[in-house]
Scaffold this active site. Sequence first.
Site, PDB file in Angstrom:
ATOM      1  N   GLY A  17       0.848  -1.427  -0.201  1.00 27.42           N
ATOM      2  CA  GLY A  17      -0.225   0.118  -0.350  1.00 27.42           C
ATOM      3  C   GLY A  17       0.842   1.279  -0.021  1.00 27.42           C
ATOM      4  O   GLY A  17       0.837   1.997  -1.056  1.00 27.42           O
ATOM      5  N   GLU A  36       9.791   4.132   7.443  1.00 27.45           N
ATOM      6  CA  GLU A  36       9.839   2.680   7.766  1.00 27.45           C
ATOM      7  C   GLU A  36      10.781   2.313   8.715  1.00 27.45           C
ATOM      8  O   GLU A  36      11.510   2.415   9.082  1.00 27.45           O
ATOM      9  CB  GLU A  36      10.252   1.817   6.411  1.00 27.45           C
ATOM     10  CG  GLU A  36      10.783   0.416   6.487  1.00 27.45           C
ATOM     11  CD  GLU A  36       9.245  -0.532   6.502  1.00 27.45           C
ATOM     12  OE1 GLU A  36       9.791  -1.530   7.701  1.00 27.45           O
ATOM     13  OE2 GLU A  36       8.409  -0.345   5.350  1.00 27.45           O
ATOM     14  N   GLY A  87       6.330  -6.726   3.165  1.00 25.17           N
ATOM     15  CA  GLY A  87       6.124  -8.074   3.218  1.00 25.17           C
ATOM     16  C   GLY A  87       6.904  -8.346   1.565  1.00 25.17           C
ATOM     17  O   GLY A  87       6.522  -9.377   1.597  1.00 25.17           O
ATOM     18  N   ALA A  92       5.882 -14.736  -1.184  1.00 23.34           N
ATOM     19  CA  ALA A  92       6.245 -15.605  -1.680  1.00 23.34           C
ATOM     20  C   ALA A  92       6.232 -15.797  -3.405  1.00 23.34           C
ATOM     21  O   ALA A  92       5.872 -16.346  -4.651  1.00 23.34           O
ATOM     22  CB  ALA A  92       5.071 -17.571  -1.127  1.00 23.34           C
ATOM     23  N   VAL A 228       7.009   4.991  14.281  1.00 24.75           N
ATOM     24  CA  VAL A 228       6.358   6.238  13.799  1.00 24.75           C
ATOM     25  C   VAL A 228       5.169   5.894  15.924  1.00 24.75           C
ATOM     26  O   VAL A 228       4.461   4.156  15.420  1.00 24.75           O
ATOM     27  CB  VAL A 228       5.053   6.177  12.993  1.00 24.75           C
ATOM     28  CG1 VAL A 228       3.469   7.135  13.481  1.00 24.75           C
ATOM     29  CG2 VAL A 228       5.931   6.752  11.794  1.00 24.75           C
ATOM     30  N   HIS A 468      -1.235 -14.031   5.333  1.00 23.86           N
ATOM     31  CA  HIS A 468      -1.694 -13.419   5.366  1.00 23.86           C
ATOM     32  C   HIS A 468      -2.866 -12.260   6.383  1.00 23.86           C
ATOM     33  O   HIS A 468      -3.793 -12.575   6.209  1.00 23.86           O
ATOM     34  CB  HIS A 468      -2.793 -14.229   3.926  1.00 23.86           C
ATOM     35  CG  HIS A 468      -2.164 -14.624   2.970  1.00 23.86           C
ATOM     36  ND1 HIS A 468      -2.338 -15.458   2.525  1.00 23.86           N
ATOM     37  CD2 HIS A 468      -0.655 -14.142   2.902  1.00 23.86           C
ATOM     38  CE1 HIS A 468      -1.133 -15.548   1.533  1.00 23.86           C
ATOM     39  NE2 HIS A 468      -0.589 -14.722   2.371  1.00 23.86           N
ATOM     40  N   GLY A 501      -3.024  -4.082   3.692  1.00 31.28           N
ATOM     41  CA  GLY A 501      -3.875  -4.914   3.953  1.00 31.28           C
ATOM     42  C   GLY A 501      -5.294  -4.521   5.011  1.00 31.28           C
ATOM     43  O   GLY A 501      -6.205  -5.655   5.133  1.00 31.28           O
TER      44      GLY A 501
END
Length: 540
Positions: A17, A36, A87, A92, A228, A468, A501
């Site tokens: 995202g 990050e 991710g 994968a 953060v 996930h 996500g």
Amino acid sequence: MSDAFDHDVVIVGSGFGGSVAALRLAEKGYRVHVFEAGRRFEDDDFAKTSWNLRRYLWAPALGCFGIQRIHKLPHVLVLAGAGVGGGSLNYANTLYRPGDEFFTDAHWPEGHDWRGELDEHYDEATRMLGVVQHYPHTGPVERIMKGAAEDLGVGDTFRHAPVGVFLGIPGVRTADPFFGGEGPERTGCTLCGNCMVGCRVGAKNTLMKNYLALAERRGVTIEPLRTVVDVRPLPGGGYAVTTKRSGSWIRTTRTVTAEQVIFSAGTWGTQNLLHRLRAGSLPRLSPALGTLTRTNSEALDGATTVRVPRDAGLAEGVAITTSFHVDERTHVENVRYGPGSNAMSVLATELVNGDRPWPARIGSLLGRTLRAPLRALRLATPRRWSERSIIALVMQTVDNSLTLSLTRRFGIRMLTSAQGEGEPNPTYLPGAHRASRAIAARMTQETGVRADARGSWPEVFGIPMTAHFLGGAIVSDDPQHGVVDAYHRVWNYPGLHVVDGSAVPANPGVNPSLTITAMAERALSHWPVRGEEDARPAQG
């Protein structure tokens, strides 16, 4: 936008995202800064095998600044990513589109044809991530999976997976093949199998090879190893974003200002931060925060041989290459690690049925071990585990969920979970067990070495694993049912957005990375060019 702020937009996180947001906003003229929590990796920085824990695992307080996060909740063990690229560094490379049932789930905001609206953005995400629609190689693992599907009577559902890898000529360096030379040079895939440990070859289409590389060329700044810890509204608009150095034992902080803030820290990271902010600087965040948290109704099982089969090559290839459906809502994929990457074997154990209380499962496990102690020892040893195993990643489109909230234990605030809306989050999947046994049987036949179906230690105690983790800050019609609106704007806080996500409202039943990317592409396509009028409808 105002130049009175340090940045027009601060993005928290650099996964699927956040990377989309960084590039698309830079293209629209915004001054973008990305924080990050993880470190930045060049290809040679990744661990050679998963036993190099300092470069593989994420545990910054212990000096481990790798790409693999592991988080435990009462109802699930979460595997996630860390580092610039999120991710994409340890996933994968598997990029499926979900089926129709995902888009017709009742939790999507009304008034939108979600499948129709997202189609063009799936196409763009597919192009940007360099998806090869069908993995082209067939070896023993692919034959085993195809045979297992046939044995289960679902051979017509077997297919080779779509993968985000530059196959090219193995080991040969070439100019950017995807973006007309604007992207970085690439090296053809050597089929080493270590996609999820970090691609040292440079073949994997991580976000550092596409979205983030292009964003930096357009002026986006990325600051790694900054976590953060606060986002505070400023008088008159905008936000102060406070960070600390990741893993630091001394809480020295730094603050910057931005007119807009995008939360893109992944489902775990975004939820963890938003729950803390709701208890502090952002008390008007939706009460729905944490509800409809999804695990993709997932399990990780598989099969292992008692010794390495001669010339089988089970560890050679891209991480995930094939899949089939056990039934209409249960999807199975093979997963591999490369030779030497055996650290995750510590989570594997005998496959025991989950329809009994955990003490009975422990008893069954002990009974099998005592009946055949040598076989149990040979199966359990980590030695060359990746070269004698096939992991079965099993996902479902079932409407089940967890509700996450903030609790305090031993004086520390942390996330906890409870069963949520829909069916209970499963403690094990019968379909996953059927698939694992079928894979083990075909593995024995293909290799000539006995293989046994395998489960995981967390599953023995009724705690499934998921790679996930989704939802908990979902798109919604109003703040009573989700955290953001259909355009990913946070309810009650103009200028805040969630683009990762955690905004996904349902279980896709397939690997979600392409979906997260497509939803992000759609959300950012509605942002105005810097300085132009915002055409998005006002929040109701």
